[in-house]
Design an enzyme around this catalytic site. Sequence first.
Site, mmCIF file in Angstrom:
data_model
loop_
_atom_site.group_PDB
_atom_site.id
_atom_site.type_symbol
_atom_site.label_atom_id
_atom_site.label_comp_id
_atom_site.label_asym_id
_atom_site.label_seq_id
_atom_site.Cartn_x
_atom_site.Cartn_y
_atom_site.Cartn_z
ATOM 1 C CE LYS A 166 78.908 4.556 -37.331
ATOM 2 N NZ LYS A 166 79.838 3.961 -38.311
ATOM 3 N NE ARG A 179 79.770 -1.805 -34.858
ATOM 4 C CZ ARG A 179 80.333 -0.590 -34.724
ATOM 5 N NH1 ARG A 179 79.811 0.299 -33.931
ATOM 6 N NH2 ARG A 179 81.427 -0.310 -35.389
ATOM 7 N NE ARG A 192 88.543 6.555 -37.720
ATOM 8 C CZ ARG A 192 87.317 6.029 -37.661
ATOM 9 N NH1 ARG A 192 86.265 6.810 -37.624
ATOM 10 N NH2 ARG A 192 87.134 4.719 -37.656
ATOM 11 N NE ARG A 243 88.953 3.530 -33.696
ATOM 12 C CZ ARG A 243 87.703 3.578 -34.151
ATOM 13 N NH1 ARG A 243 87.045 4.717 -34.159
ATOM 14 N NH2 ARG A 243 87.122 2.490 -34.594
ATOM 15 N NE ARG A 246 86.953 -0.927 -37.484
ATOM 16 C CZ ARG A 246 87.773 0.095 -37.737
ATOM 17 N NH1 ARG A 246 89.020 -0.122 -38.081
ATOM 18 N NH2 ARG A 246 87.333 1.319 -37.653
HETATM 19 P P1 ADP Z 1 83.870 2.586 -36.321
HETATM 20 O O1 ADP Z 1 84.226 4.033 -36.265
HETATM 21 O O2 ADP Z 1 84.889 1.759 -36.973
HETATM 22 O O3 ADP Z 1 82.478 2.352 -36.794
HETATM 23 P P2 ADP Z 1 83.313 2.377 -33.493
HETATM 24 O O4 ADP Z 1 84.137 3.440 -32.891
HETATM 25 O O5 ADP Z 1 81.853 2.584 -33.599
HETATM 26 O O6 ADP Z 1 83.946 2.004 -34.884
HETATM 27 O O7 ADP Z 1 83.566 0.993 -32.704
HETATM 28 C C1 ADP Z 1 84.851 0.450 -32.536
HETATM 29 C C2 ADP Z 1 84.744 -1.009 -32.083
HETATM 30 O O8 ADP Z 1 84.016 -1.084 -30.844
HETATM 31 C C3 ADP Z 1 83.988 -1.937 -33.029
HETATM 32 O O9 ADP Z 1 84.802 -2.434 -34.067
HETATM 33 C C4 ADP Z 1 83.539 -3.039 -32.053
HETATM 34 O O10 ADP Z 1 84.588 -3.901 -31.704
HETATM 35 C C5 ADP Z 1 83.203 -2.260 -30.791
HETATM 36 N N1 ADP Z 1 81.777 -1.840 -30.808
HETATM 37 C C6 ADP Z 1 81.320 -0.554 -30.868
HETATM 38 N N2 ADP Z 1 79.981 -0.530 -30.861
HETATM 39 C C7 ADP Z 1 79.572 -1.824 -30.805
HETATM 40 C C8 ADP Z 1 78.299 -2.452 -30.798
HETATM 41 N N3 ADP Z 1 77.165 -1.744 -30.831
HETATM 42 N N4 ADP Z 1 78.260 -3.809 -30.750
HETATM 43 C C9 ADP Z 1 79.372 -4.527 -30.688
HETATM 44 N N5 ADP Z 1 80.608 -4.006 -30.712
HETATM 45 C C10 ADP Z 1 80.716 -2.666 -30.767
#
Ligand code: ADP
Length: 190
Positions: A14, A89, A128, A134, A146
């Site tokens: 994404k 989400r 990554r 991270r 996740r």
């Molecule tokens: P990934 O690349 O793994 O999809 P993101 O960078 O989008 O992860 O998000 C990292 C973390 O931030 C998630 O695992 C969650 O803990 C928190 N997070 C991000 N966006 C949301 C959301 N819309 N609702 C709840 N938690 C979120």
Amino acid sequence: MYNIVLFGPPGAGKGTQSEKLIEKYGLTHLSTGDLFRKHLGEGTELGQLAKKYMNEGHLVPDEVVIRMVEDRINETPDAHGFIFDGFPRTTAQAEALDEMLSHHKLKINGMIALDVAEDILKSRIKERGKTSNRVDDQDDEKINTRIKVYLEETLPVADYYNTQGKLKKINGVGKIDDIFSNITTVISSY
Ligand code: ADP
């Protein structure tokens, strides 16, 4: 002006595709993960609150996420549309987003869902993790959590947009430029 939800499991690409979309369409990127990481880095109260959820791979509570997104939208009155990345989400977040946008007389044009098999996701995230700094990218258990959270809590969001006739799925495996080209084909149908 487009408002697009870019959807998919962790590691689907994404962020990579968002960068290309911003460049092509002049959209504003709204990544809740990036916003939380910025708060974490700056040590804000919001960052402190989100930290324990993020580091374990769990979702930050809806009301916290929704407030943060609302602030961001209100701070960007002259945006030429948004790419929502990692948000919504949960179905509650999707409903809140529709409500927020309606206050600005805006709507979501569509959701583009990147489809990637689970074994590929896991290897991408671990790769990554070597450079992303991270903690949630570096540990099998956190990665598995996740993906599980995605399947249980986030996948219903695709149904939410599908019911509105707004869901388009795209194969997220292949050359970055080919995937991007398929995304632009979907956008040109809006
Ligand atoms: P990934 O690349 O793994 O999809 P993101 O960078 O989008 O992860 O998000 C990292 C973390 O931030 C998630 O695992 C969650 O803990 C928190 N997070 C991000 N966006 C949301 C959301 N819309 N609702 C709840 N938690 C979120």
